[in-house]
Design a protein around this motif. Structure first.
Motif, PDB file in Angstrom:
ATOM      1  N   LEU A   1       0.932  -1.199  -0.437  1.00 29.71           N
ATOM      2  CA  LEU A   1       0.172   0.171  -0.074  1.00 29.71           C
ATOM      3  C   LEU A   1       0.715   1.251  -0.177  1.00 29.71           C
ATOM      4  O   LEU A   1       2.039   2.030   0.574  1.00 29.71           O
ATOM      5  N   SER A   2       1.171   1.621  -0.983  1.00 31.02           N
ATOM      6  CA  SER A   2       1.574   3.470  -0.857  1.00 31.02           C
ATOM      7  C   SER A   2       0.301   4.409  -0.621  1.00 31.02           C
ATOM      8  O   SER A   2      -1.037   5.056  -1.111  1.00 31.02           O
ATOM      9  N   LEU A   3       1.245   5.934  -0.065  1.00 28.77           N
ATOM     10  CA  LEU A   3       0.260   6.415   0.825  1.00 28.77           C
ATOM     11  C   LEU A   3       0.836   7.782   0.788  1.00 28.77           C
ATOM     12  O   LEU A   3       1.869   7.766   0.853  1.00 28.77           O
ATOM     13  N   SER A   4      -0.323   9.112   0.605  1.00 34.98           N
ATOM     14  CA  SER A   4      -0.072   9.828   0.347  1.00 34.98           C
ATOM     15  C   SER A   4      -0.765  11.335   0.101  1.00 34.98           C
ATOM     16  O   SER A   4      -2.097  10.611   0.347  1.00 34.98           O
ATOM     17  N   TYR A   5      -0.516  11.832   1.346  1.00 33.06           N
ATOM     18  CA  TYR A   5      -1.573  13.247   1.594  1.00 33.06           C
ATOM     19  C   TYR A   5      -0.993  14.382   0.911  1.00 33.06           C
ATOM     20  O   TYR A   5       0.082  14.560   0.789  1.00 33.06           O
ATOM     21  N   ASP A   6      -2.700  15.192   0.355  1.00 32.81           N
ATOM     22  CA  ASP A   6      -2.254  15.905  -0.437  1.00 32.81           C
ATOM     23  C   ASP A   6      -2.077  16.867   0.311  1.00 32.81           C
ATOM     24  O   ASP A   6      -2.826  17.860   0.457  1.00 32.81           O
ATOM     25  N   TRP A   7      -0.898  17.456   0.281  1.00 28.71           N
ATOM     26  CA  TRP A   7      -0.802  18.771   1.789  1.00 28.71           C
ATOM     27  C   TRP A   7      -0.743  19.615   0.659  1.00 28.71           C
ATOM     28  O   TRP A   7       0.258  20.304  -0.581  1.00 28.71           O
ATOM     29  N   VAL A   8      -1.093  21.068   0.926  1.00 26.37           N
ATOM     30  CA  VAL A   8      -1.052  21.991   0.868  1.00 26.37           C
ATOM     31  C   VAL A   8      -0.944  22.886   1.351  1.00 26.37           C
ATOM     32  O   VAL A   8      -0.827  23.661   2.385  1.00 26.37           O
TER      33      VAL A   8
ATOM     34  N   TYR B   1      -1.064  14.423   8.967  1.00 27.56           N
ATOM     35  CA  TYR B   1      -0.666  13.649   8.774  1.00 27.56           C
ATOM     36  C   TYR B   1      -1.289  12.792   9.669  1.00 27.56           C
ATOM     37  O   TYR B   1      -1.678  11.026   9.752  1.00 27.56           O
ATOM     38  N   THR B   2      -1.182  12.861  11.192  1.00 28.55           N
ATOM     39  CA  THR B   2      -1.673  11.332  12.033  1.00 28.55           C
ATOM     40  C   THR B   2      -3.006  11.522  11.747  1.00 28.55           C
ATOM     41  O   THR B   2      -4.137  10.369  11.704  1.00 28.55           O
ATOM     42  N   VAL B   3      -4.342  12.630  11.383  1.00 26.63           N
ATOM     43  CA  VAL B   3      -5.401  12.520  11.280  1.00 26.63           C
ATOM     44  C   VAL B   3      -5.591  11.554   9.530  1.00 26.63           C
ATOM     45  O   VAL B   3      -6.928  10.115   9.606  1.00 26.63           O
ATOM     46  N   ALA B   4      -4.662  11.558   8.585  1.00 29.65           N
ATOM     47  CA  ALA B   4      -4.591  10.811   7.354  1.00 29.65           C
ATOM     48  C   ALA B   4      -3.852   9.345   7.753  1.00 29.65           C
ATOM     49  O   ALA B   4      -4.737   8.907   7.146  1.00 29.65           O
ATOM     50  N   ALA B   5      -2.911   9.046   8.979  1.00 35.62           N
ATOM     51  CA  ALA B   5      -2.801   7.827   9.390  1.00 35.62           C
ATOM     52  C   ALA B   5      -3.934   6.878   9.533  1.00 35.62           C
ATOM     53  O   ALA B   5      -4.524   5.961   9.711  1.00 35.62           O
ATOM     54  N   GLU B   6      -4.759   7.488  10.713  1.00 33.28           N
ATOM     55  CA  GLU B   6      -5.990   7.394  11.101  1.00 33.28           C
ATOM     56  C   GLU B   6      -7.142   6.633  10.358  1.00 33.28           C
ATOM     57  O   GLU B   6      -8.264   5.937  10.448  1.00 33.28           O
ATOM     58  N   ALA B   7      -7.342   7.637   9.376  1.00 35.15           N
ATOM     59  CA  ALA B   7      -8.105   7.664   8.154  1.00 35.15           C
ATOM     60  C   ALA B   7      -8.074   6.250   7.268  1.00 35.15           C
ATOM     61  O   ALA B   7      -8.698   5.505   6.802  1.00 35.15           O
ATOM     62  N   CYS B   8      -6.996   5.977   7.060  1.00 31.99           N
ATOM     63  CA  CYS B   8      -6.071   4.455   6.688  1.00 31.99           C
ATOM     64  C   CYS B   8      -6.317   3.150   7.375  1.00 31.99           C
ATOM     65  O   CYS B   8      -6.434   2.476   6.799  1.00 31.99           O
ATOM     66  N   LEU B   9      -7.298   3.431   8.553  1.00 34.89           N
ATOM     67  CA  LEU B   9      -6.413   2.268   9.875  1.00 34.89           C
ATOM     68  C   LEU B   9      -7.779   0.992   8.743  1.00 34.89           C
ATOM     69  O   LEU B   9      -7.362  -0.182   8.533  1.00 34.89           O
ATOM     70  N   PRO B  10      -8.514   1.996   8.337  1.00 36.69           N
ATOM     71  CA  PRO B  10      -9.973   0.448   7.783  1.00 36.69           C
ATOM     72  C   PRO B  10      -9.362  -0.330   6.643  1.00 36.69           C
ATOM     73  O   PRO B  10      -9.825  -1.037   6.512  1.00 36.69           O
TER      74      PRO B  10
ATOM     75  N   PRO C   1      -7.678  13.269   0.972  1.00 41.33           N
ATOM     76  CA  PRO C   1      -7.595  15.094   0.215  1.00 41.33           C
ATOM     77  C   PRO C   1      -7.097  15.894   1.208  1.00 41.33           C
ATOM     78  O   PRO C   1      -6.679  15.555   2.711  1.00 41.33           O
ATOM     79  N   THR C   2      -7.229  17.382   0.783  1.00 45.03           N
ATOM     80  CA  THR C   2      -5.818  18.303   2.054  1.00 45.03           C
ATOM     81  C   THR C   2      -6.985  18.345   3.419  1.00 45.03           C
ATOM     82  O   THR C   2      -6.534  18.153   4.128  1.00 45.03           O
ATOM     83  N   ASN C   3      -8.325  18.186   3.028  1.00 46.60           N
ATOM     84  CA  ASN C   3      -8.803  18.633   4.200  1.00 46.60           C
ATOM     85  C   ASN C   3      -9.763  16.844   4.434  1.00 46.60           C
ATOM     86  O   ASN C   3     -10.630  16.528   4.144  1.00 46.60           O
ATOM     87  N   VAL C   4      -8.768  15.879   5.023  1.00 41.96           N
ATOM     88  CA  VAL C   4      -8.393  15.135   5.316  1.00 41.96           C
ATOM     89  C   VAL C   4      -9.772  14.583   6.374  1.00 41.96           C
ATOM     90  O   VAL C   4     -10.516  13.378   6.478  1.00 41.96           O
ATOM     91  N   ALA C   5      -9.388  15.478   7.188  1.00 35.84           N
ATOM     92  CA  ALA C   5     -10.478  15.505   8.555  1.00 35.84           C
ATOM     93  C   ALA C   5     -12.487  15.717   8.270  1.00 35.84           C
ATOM     94  O   ALA C   5     -12.922  15.149   9.156  1.00 35.84           O
ATOM     95  N   ASN C   6     -12.799  15.912   6.730  1.00 38.77           N
ATOM     96  CA  ASN C   6     -13.447  15.985   6.129  1.00 38.77           C
ATOM     97  C   ASN C   6     -13.931  16.077   5.259  1.00 38.77           C
ATOM     98  O   ASN C   6     -14.883  15.517   4.166  1.00 38.77           O
TER      99      ASN C   6
ATOM    100  N   GLN D   1      -9.208  16.090  -5.627  1.00 37.35           N
ATOM    101  CA  GLN D   1      -9.957  16.824  -5.776  1.00 37.35           C
ATOM    102  C   GLN D   1     -11.236  16.908  -5.079  1.00 37.35           C
ATOM    103  O   GLN D   1     -12.052  18.355  -4.332  1.00 37.35           O
ATOM    104  N   GLU D   2     -11.968  16.080  -5.379  1.00 38.24           N
ATOM    105  CA  GLU D   2     -13.930  16.005  -4.955  1.00 38.24           C
ATOM    106  C   GLU D   2     -13.593  16.025  -3.183  1.00 38.24           C
ATOM    107  O   GLU D   2     -15.166  16.140  -2.716  1.00 38.24           O
ATOM    108  N   GLY D   3     -12.382  15.723  -2.519  1.00 37.84           N
ATOM    109  CA  GLY D   3     -12.693  15.071  -1.041  1.00 37.84           C
ATOM    110  C   GLY D   3     -12.725  14.113  -1.256  1.00 37.84           C
ATOM    111  O   GLY D   3     -13.046  13.491   0.192  1.00 37.84           O
TER     112      GLY D   3
END
Length: 303
Positions: A136-143, A152-161, A186-191, A271-273
């Motif tokens: 698995l490769s993971l990338s966060y759309d940093w702006v 990054y922590t939010v992104a990591a948690e979102a990948c656990l499922p 996505p940039t607004n990974v929390a939402n 880009q659509e989130g």
């Protein structure tokens, strides 16, 4: 070495990246994985930034390896590329057991479209795929100016499922063997709007060249996808010190190009989130078959 999924022990995850072992994306991912208490975590990552090196490997020269302290994980910093790190980590030379899953990331900036070809992050996962290990490769759309290190922590948690779903399929022997997964957050990974299965698009950053007088001129070097990262780490070179008729050029971005009109492509969905999940492979059989169906100057080409 045998994998642990299916046994009574915790599954083992090996983490690598291309931003370097000290990168905040990798550190956040390791911290989240360890904090769950559900996995054995190994780390084998470059000792410095190796962005946009694609699937390059170290062939003629040895690589150096140093054990580092990452709380809760067995970790090694390697002087080689992301592909080197994955290969060495899977070789049995560093870790007592083989990982059930390799995760490469979390990369600083997305890896969509044609940029997947340049990406050292994706290569870290692809190398595991070459060796028959789910990846698995993971990338966060940093702006810049919008994102912060906590994302990054939010992104990591979102990948656990996704991680848990893959491990469950590995345990049940239903995980597909002909692909690995590229995930962009996505940039607004929390939402984020949810997880979306996508296909690789044709998005690419348009890049030009500009003549400069020193290696440090312009301040920033290219990194994967956004083409903005740390300043040059090599020693500064001045044009006046070069032999006569030699000149210096640096890359510069000129906007984003490519075809973005398909709803199910990775970049557009990102880009659509959405958190995009794109299966990738390493063979070109589908493209070859399509090519063989087309005449070329009136002559059919046969394999």
């Amino acid at each position: 070495m045998e994998n642990s999924v299916g046994a009574c022990t915790r599954p083992t995850i090996m983490v690598t990246n291309d931003d370097g072992i000290d990168a905040p994306g990798l550190l956040a991912l390791v911290r989240v994985l360890v904090s769950t208490g559900r996995y054995e975590v190994q780390v084998c990552a470059p000792d410095s930034e190796k962005s946009a090196v694609s699937h390059s490997i170290t062939w003629r020269n040895p690589v150096s390896v140093q054990e580092v302290n990452l709380n809760g994980a067995t970790a090694f910093a390697v002087s080689g590329t992301p592909a080197d790190c994955t290969s060495l980590g899977l070789s049995g030379s560093l870790f007592p057991s083989a990982p059930d899953l390799v995760i490469s990331g979390i990369n600083m900036s997305s890896n969509c479209g044609y940029h997947i070809v340049y990406s050292g992050t994706v290569a870290g996962a692809r190398e595991a795929f070459f060796n028959g290990v789910p990846a698995l490769s993971l990338s966060y759309d940093w702006v810049r100016g919008t994102s912060n290190v906590d994302d990054y922590t939010v992104a990591a948690e979102a990948c656990l499922p996704i991680v848990d779903a893959i491990l469950a399929e590995i345990k049940n022997k239903t995980y597909p063997q002909k692909c690995f997964l590229n995930v962009d957050l996505p940039t607004n990974v929390a939402n984020h709007k949810g997880y979306k299965l996508t296909k690789q698009g044709k998005c690419i950053i348009e890049v030009g060249w500009r003549q400069v007088t020193s290696a440090a001129q312009g301040g920033k070097m290219l990194s994967t996808m956004t083409m903005e990262a740390n300043s040059l780490t090599s020693s500064e070179v001045d044009a006046s010190s070069l032999p006569k008729k030699h000149r210096l050029f640096k890359r510069e971005t000129r906007g984003r190009g490519g075809i973005l009109d398909e709803d199910d492509t990775d970049y557009r969905s990102l880009q659509e989130g959405y958190i995009t999940v794109t299966p990738l492979g390493a063979l070109s059989n589908v493209l070859l078959n399509a090519f063989l169906l087309q005449p070329c100057d009136g002559t059919r080409i046969h394999a």
